[in-house]
Design an enzyme around this catalytic site. Sequence first.
Site, PDB file in Angstrom:
ATOM      1  N   GLY A 234       0.777  -1.237   0.000  1.00  0.00           N
ATOM      2  CA  GLY A 234       0.000   0.000   0.000  1.00  0.00           C
ATOM      3  C   GLY A 234       0.807   1.284   0.000  1.00  0.00           C
ATOM      4  N   GLU A 275       4.376  -6.080   1.981  1.00  0.00           N
ATOM      5  CA  GLU A 275       4.047  -6.525   0.622  1.00  0.00           C
ATOM      6  C   GLU A 275       3.912  -5.375  -0.365  1.00  0.00           C
ATOM      7  OE1 GLU A 275       0.281  -8.363   1.375  1.00  0.00           O
ATOM      8  OE2 GLU A 275       1.169 -10.117   2.313  1.00  0.00           O
ATOM      9  N   PRO A 276       4.969  -4.646  -0.603  1.00  0.00           N
ATOM     10  CA  PRO A 276       4.857  -3.518  -1.532  1.00  0.00           C
ATOM     11  C   PRO A 276       4.787  -3.989  -2.976  1.00  0.00           C
ATOM     12  CG  PRO A 276       7.135  -3.854  -0.915  1.00  0.00           C
ATOM     13  CD  PRO A 276       6.339  -4.842  -0.123  1.00  0.00           C
ATOM     14  N   ARG A 278       3.352  -1.324  -5.803  1.00  0.00           N
ATOM     15  CA  ARG A 278       3.524  -0.026  -6.449  1.00  0.00           C
ATOM     16  C   ARG A 278       4.863   0.638  -6.098  1.00  0.00           C
ATOM     17  NH1 ARG A 278      -0.925   3.071  -7.679  1.00  0.00           N
ATOM     18  NH2 ARG A 278      -2.101   1.871  -6.145  1.00  0.00           N
ATOM     19  N   ARG A 314      -5.684   2.883 -15.368  1.00  0.00           N
ATOM     20  CA  ARG A 314      -5.739   3.643 -14.115  1.00  0.00           C
ATOM     21  C   ARG A 314      -6.475   4.986 -14.239  1.00  0.00           C
ATOM     22  NH1 ARG A 314      -2.279   5.228 -11.216  1.00  0.00           N
ATOM     23  NH2 ARG A 314      -3.133   4.442  -9.262  1.00  0.00           N
ATOM     24  N   TYR A 318      -9.744   4.940 -11.866  1.00  0.00           N
ATOM     25  CA  TYR A 318      -9.661   5.685 -10.595  1.00  0.00           C
ATOM     26  C   TYR A 318      -9.506   7.185 -10.789  1.00  0.00           C
ATOM     27  CZ  TYR A 318      -7.696   0.985  -9.918  1.00  0.00           C
ATOM     28  OH  TYR A 318      -7.456  -0.359  -9.978  1.00  0.00           O
ATOM     29  N   CYS A 344     -12.714   2.473 -28.693  1.00  0.00           N
ATOM     30  CA  CYS A 344     -14.002   3.055 -29.089  1.00  0.00           C
ATOM     31  C   CYS A 344     -14.939   3.263 -27.908  1.00  0.00           C
ATOM     32  CB  CYS A 344     -14.641   2.176 -30.151  1.00  0.00           C
ATOM     33  SG  CYS A 344     -13.616   2.101 -31.608  1.00  0.00           S
ATOM     34  N   TYR A 379       0.510  -1.713 -12.080  1.00  0.00           N
ATOM     35  CA  TYR A 379      -0.893  -1.795 -12.491  1.00  0.00           C
ATOM     36  C   TYR A 379      -1.111  -1.176 -13.881  1.00  0.00           C
ATOM     37  CZ  TYR A 379      -1.034  -2.820  -7.546  1.00  0.00           C
ATOM     38  OH  TYR A 379      -0.772  -3.365  -6.320  1.00  0.00           O
TER      39      TYR A 379
HETATM   40  N1  LLP Z   1      -1.005  -7.018  -0.551  1.00  0.00           N
HETATM   41  C1  LLP Z   1      -2.295  -7.271  -0.865  1.00  0.00           C
HETATM   42  C2  LLP Z   1      -3.020  -8.294  -0.134  1.00  0.00           C
HETATM   43  C3  LLP Z   1      -2.918  -6.528  -1.879  1.00  0.00           C
HETATM   44  O1  LLP Z   1      -4.197  -6.772  -2.183  1.00  0.00           O
HETATM   45  C4  LLP Z   1      -2.194  -5.522  -2.573  1.00  0.00           C
HETATM   46  C5  LLP Z   1      -2.812  -4.740  -3.640  1.00  0.00           C
HETATM   47  C6  LLP Z   1      -0.845  -5.336  -2.225  1.00  0.00           C
HETATM   48  C7  LLP Z   1      -0.296  -6.092  -1.197  1.00  0.00           C
HETATM   49  C8  LLP Z   1       0.035  -4.330  -2.928  1.00  0.00           C
HETATM   50  O2  LLP Z   1      -0.432  -3.041  -2.856  1.00  0.00           O
HETATM   51  P1  LLP Z   1       0.521  -1.825  -3.350  1.00  0.00           P
HETATM   52  O3  LLP Z   1       1.781  -1.846  -2.526  1.00  0.00           O
HETATM   53  O4  LLP Z   1       0.849  -2.060  -4.770  1.00  0.00           O
HETATM   54  O5  LLP Z   1      -0.301  -0.627  -3.147  1.00  0.00           O
HETATM   55  N2  LLP Z   1      -4.987  -1.357  -9.343  1.00  0.00           N
HETATM   56  C9  LLP Z   1      -4.887  -0.388  -8.281  1.00  0.00           C
HETATM   57  C10 LLP Z   1      -4.211  -0.960  -7.047  1.00  0.00           C
HETATM   58  C11 LLP Z   1      -4.869  -2.218  -6.534  1.00  0.00           C
HETATM   59  C12 LLP Z   1      -4.146  -2.829  -5.369  1.00  0.00           C
HETATM   60  C13 LLP Z   1      -4.672  -4.194  -5.074  1.00  0.00           C
HETATM   61  N3  LLP Z   1      -4.015  -4.855  -3.988  1.00  0.00           N
HETATM   62  C14 LLP Z   1      -4.181   0.860  -8.806  1.00  0.00           C
HETATM   63  O6  LLP Z   1      -3.752   0.879  -9.963  1.00  0.00           O
HETATM   64  O7  LLP Z   1      -4.061   1.838  -8.088  1.00  0.00           O
END
Ligand code: LLP
Length: 420
Positions: A234, A275-276, A278, A314, A318, A344, A379
């Site tokens: 996150g 769990e990064p 992004r 994206r 969003y 389209c 993403y």
């Molecule tokens: N761990 C779990 C259980 C998750 O569901 C996610 C993301 C992550 C880790 C990694 O999150 P991050 O560090 O990447 O924020 N498509 C959306 C983001 C969806 C995230 C889904 N889960 C976007 O483009 O903003």
Amino acid sequence: MGIFSVNNNELYIDGISARELIQKFGSPLYVYSEKIIKEKFYKLKKSITYKNTNILYAMKANSNFQILKMLAREGCGIDAVSIEEIEIALKAGFKPEKILFTGINLSIEDMKRAVKKGVMLNLGSLMQLKFYGEYFPNTKVSIRINPDFGSGHHDHVVTGGRSSKFGIFISKDDRKYVEEINRICKKYNITIAGIHAHIGSGIRDEEKFIKLSEIILDIAKEFNDLEFIDIGGGIGIPYRDNEEEFNIEKFGNDITERMNNFSKEYGKNIKLMLEPGRYIVAEAGILLTTVYDIKETPLYKFVGVDSGFNLLIRPLAYGSFHKIINASNVEDDKEEVVVAGYICESGDVFTRNEEGIEKRAISKIDIGNILAIMNAGAYGFAMSSNYNSRPKPAEVMVYEGKVKLIRRRETIRDLLATQK
Ligand code: LLP
């Protein structure tokens, strides 16, 4: 980050011009910087000095095989959310004990396949825990909790709180499900080895993670046989120039301090996992696309490019902001345009905010110019589709003036391959 430069008014990515990349590999094209991926991974790793820490890359953000292999070599683990992600991660060189499977609505078949591969499951519902117990008694498992709060750059990516489908609801004051978990564990002789929470995505406020870690560590005291705590992914990145960066040093120090205190109190050196997705790959990726049309309405000057929300959803999903640079004319006067895709649907516009379409000041654009859509490493390709029967583009990796093809462009044959 120092990999972008301008030479002769053209954009260079770690020593190679966007023009050369398109000439070699065609348009549109996903380009990644190996340097940035490694830099981000090590920046995060170094920020946490707590001895027993594992970074699990959330491969849903970008599961390109070469990126996975590279991260496996650097000692990273994997956060997997499907059995297919597990299979790909194992092939890329991740050891099963470095993978945590946070599957949602798992079938018994999914559970069996993961267990057979030696991967630990992280379950986010009492019913799934019960099924797991029935089929795999006398084993260890991890649970995902919903700590009654969430955060994120958009409602769609907030994964904690009362309206969220994720996790077992255990909050600071509401612990009624702890008893139920203990009852299931006793019945099937399963051990809760880990407590996990992932509260959302695109969070740039480190205080949210401090609050989360405090809640998790407090709930963790309810369980006697823990081996790890997982605070999820996150961590956000600044997409707009005026957005602040996540304070990684403060995050690292605060988490380290809390983990040290907790381990002392718990009487065991509990592993910290995060769990990064992004944070590691977003800034490393650029979508290069070519301008094929320019037209005006009384409202907007539309610049039409050879990609769309099939390749980067994206903005549409969003209202996300992605900086756009005219890679063929970086330093000219700016004009206000709307960059639109080739799909389209009228929603297929890259220059958006949460309210809808927005004009963007970009240096003067001509037919044939290459536009660089920035921060597209997370993403981007991962959420791409074949909508409008468009083949997916190639992906390349650049490093100090060299470039490698890491996924070939799809062809019409690929589109027909699975059909009768
Ligand atoms: N761990 C779990 C259980 C998750 O569901 C996610 C993301 C992550 C880790 C990694 O999150 P991050 O560090 O990447 O924020 N498509 C959306 C983001 C969806 C995230 C889904 N889960 C976007 O483009 O903003």
